[in-house]
Structures are given as structure tokens and as C-alpha cells.
Design a protein around this motif. Sequence first.
Motif, PDB file in Angstrom:
ATOM      1  N   UNK A  53       0.949  -1.173   0.087  1.00 50.37           N
ATOM      2  CA  UNK A  53      -0.092   0.058   0.080  1.00 50.37           C
ATOM      3  C   UNK A  53       1.036   1.350   0.111  1.00 50.37           C
ATOM      4  N   UNK A  54       1.944   1.271   0.637  1.00 53.54           N
ATOM      5  CA  UNK A  54       2.798   2.336   0.770  1.00 53.54           C
ATOM      6  C   UNK A  54       4.101   1.880   1.267  1.00 53.54           C
ATOM      7  N   UNK A  55       5.258   2.748   0.681  1.00 54.53           N
ATOM      8  CA  UNK A  55       6.663   2.550   0.735  1.00 54.53           C
ATOM      9  C   UNK A  55       7.137   3.974   1.330  1.00 54.53           C
ATOM     10  N   UNK A  56       7.807   3.970   2.419  1.00 58.97           N
ATOM     11  CA  UNK A  56       8.150   5.100   3.323  1.00 58.97           C
ATOM     12  C   UNK A  56       9.539   4.959   3.194  1.00 58.97           C
ATOM     13  N   UNK A  57      10.257   6.207   2.891  1.00 54.85           N
ATOM     14  CA  UNK A  57      11.872   6.311   2.990  1.00 54.85           C
ATOM     15  C   UNK A  57      12.198   7.080   4.223  1.00 54.85           C
ATOM     16  N   UNK A  61      19.290  12.389   2.370  1.00 52.88           N
ATOM     17  CA  UNK A  61      19.177  13.760   2.226  1.00 52.88           C
ATOM     18  C   UNK A  61      19.846  14.476   0.749  1.00 52.88           C
ATOM     19  N   UNK A  62      20.921  13.613   0.562  1.00 51.56           N
ATOM     20  CA  UNK A  62      21.381  13.773  -1.018  1.00 51.56           C
ATOM     21  C   UNK A  62      20.705  13.092  -2.054  1.00 51.56           C
ATOM     22  N   UNK A  63      20.119  12.099  -1.916  1.00 50.32           N
ATOM     23  CA  UNK A  63      19.424  11.240  -2.728  1.00 50.32           C
ATOM     24  C   UNK A  63      17.801  11.328  -2.638  1.00 50.32           C
ATOM     25  N   UNK A  64      17.197  11.569  -3.597  1.00 55.15           N
ATOM     26  CA  UNK A  64      15.662  11.938  -3.517  1.00 55.15           C
ATOM     27  C   UNK A  64      14.982  10.452  -3.353  1.00 55.15           C
ATOM     28  N   UNK A  65      13.824  10.783  -2.707  1.00 53.42           N
ATOM     29  CA  UNK A  65      12.898   9.658  -2.646  1.00 53.42           C
ATOM     30  C   UNK A  65      12.589   9.224  -3.767  1.00 53.42           C
ATOM     31  N   UNK A  66      11.974   9.845  -4.710  1.00 55.09           N
ATOM     32  CA  UNK A  66      11.917   9.238  -6.175  1.00 55.09           C
ATOM     33  C   UNK A  66      12.935   8.224  -6.518  1.00 55.09           C
ATOM     34  N   UNK A  71      14.879   2.692  -7.837  1.00 57.25           N
ATOM     35  CA  UNK A  71      15.761   1.694  -7.611  1.00 57.25           C
ATOM     36  C   UNK A  71      15.804   0.515  -6.786  1.00 57.25           C
ATOM     37  N   UNK A  72      14.613   0.610  -5.781  1.00 54.58           N
ATOM     38  CA  UNK A  72      14.229  -0.496  -4.981  1.00 54.58           C
ATOM     39  C   UNK A  72      13.388  -1.158  -5.735  1.00 54.58           C
ATOM     40  N   UNK A  92      20.031  -0.682  -3.905  1.00 58.74           N
ATOM     41  CA  UNK A  92      19.938   0.618  -3.264  1.00 58.74           C
ATOM     42  C   UNK A  92      21.342   0.952  -3.171  1.00 58.74           C
ATOM     43  N   UNK A  93      22.266   0.109  -2.817  1.00 64.45           N
ATOM     44  CA  UNK A  93      23.672   0.443  -2.797  1.00 64.45           C
ATOM     45  C   UNK A  93      24.519   0.738  -4.054  1.00 64.45           C
ATOM     46  N   UNK A  94      23.594   0.498  -5.310  1.00 65.89           N
ATOM     47  CA  UNK A  94      24.225   0.938  -6.382  1.00 65.89           C
ATOM     48  C   UNK A  94      24.132   2.606  -6.584  1.00 65.89           C
TER      49      UNK A  94
END
Length: 261
Positions: A53-57, A61-66, A71-72, A92-94
Motif C-alpha cells: 500500500x505504501x513505501x516510506x523512505x 538527504x542527498x538522494x531523492x525519495x523518487x 531503484x528499490x 539501493x547500494x548501487x
Amino acid sequence: MKKENVVSLEDRIPKLKQHRKKKANRRLLFLLSLFLLMILSVVYFQSPLSHVKEVVVHGNELVSNEAVLQKSGIDNGMNLWSVNKDKTVEQLKELPEVKDATVKMSFPNSYEIRIQEYDKKAYLSKDNKFFVILENGNVLDKGTESIPVDAPLLRGFEEDKVLVKMVEELGELPKEVQHLISEINLVPKKTDQYHLTLFMNDGFEVSATIRTFSEKMVHYPSIVSQLDPSVKGVIDLEVGSYFRAYETEGEQSDEEDEGER
């Protein structure tokens, strides 16, 4: 002779019937429970509760939620149990900004991604733009035109081993000393290709070298505390430690020869 206890067949039959009845009831209850569980499983996997239903990040700070969400590979509506957490972390580590990440399911049908980014150590001035330099020496490809104030600005550097060494030396300094630095300029000389000119936030200028940068700069607060704050000039940390005021261009020893440390 001792009289033996004899149980007649008539007495045993009711007990056998009762035992068989209990065993049959337990088997029936097990089958009914299994059938009910199968029905509930089918209903669950067909219901919205089994879909994301939802993915919370968090922590980015440097990388955007989008960028993190893309990437996830976790999308709203996908099956909740089809997410491979270990694979998602590796993906994500990429991202160049991401040092590590954790992925966990949040009841009832959400996912939480927590990002650990590489520390931002400085900015690289290039083509009239300023690019974030991470603690591992990598330079992010997204630049800003506004002059940064939250980390030292590096001028005259290329994206090579000299820059990596400079970032390593910065990382050796305490945070409070790093925050005193406004600009670091690489100004090679014939005698030292790693020569630096620093402009500090308190108005002083520092002459140093990358070779002994962290070793000498860690004493900067102590050196400045012995100088008259109203008289600005150059603090030379290349070999020893001495002060040269702008007005007189004369040398005033601060009585702390860094070469003897």
C-alpha cells in the motif's frame, strides 16, 4: 492363589468406542482447520491486504525519495511477499550516495526503507557549478549554481587521486575544525605540488600542504586563540607555524612550531 483382576469384553467395548470417537473428532477438527486456513489464505492473497500500500523512505538527504523508490523496485500494488529484501538493499547500494540501507515490512501492508548515505565532505568548483564530494572521494554529477555554505569549497582540483587524498585528510579533522574552513584552493608550487591556500570563515588565510594537512590543521583553533582577532593575515603551516599579518607582511611567531609536534 492370588486372584487376578479380569476385565470383561463388555466393559472394554464402550471405552474403545469412546477412544475411537475422540480420535475421529480430532482428525475432523484438523481437516476443518486446514480447509479453513486454505480458504483464508486464498481470500488474503486476493485482497488488498496482500499488496503493498505504501513505501516510506527515511534517512536520505542527498538522494531523492523518487530515486530511492525507483531503484528499490518496490511499487504500490505489488505482492507484499514478492519483495526480496537482500536484493533490494544491494540495488539501493548501487546509488552513489548510498552507503547502506535496510528494508523491512511494516504491518499490515507497507514497507520502510532506511537509507545511510555517505557523508558530504566538500564541494568541487567546476564549470561555474558546485558538485558534492562524498567521504569516499566520489563526486556527484548533479551540480548547483548557488555557492554552498555547509561544507568547504574546493577549487583547482581535478577528479583524481589528489582529490581523494584531500577528502581523506578532511575526514581526519574534527567536525568543528571542518566547519571553520570556507575554501580550499590547490595552488601547486615548484617545491610542493600539493600546496594549499585556505580561506577560513573567521577571516584568516592558511598556507598548508595536503601531505600534512590534517596533522597541522587540527591545531588551528589553538593557534588562532593566541592571535589578535582584529589583525588578519596568513597562518603558515607548511613547515613550522607562524603568522604573517596582511598589513605589515611581517612574521609573528605564535610560539607553536608545528614541526616539533
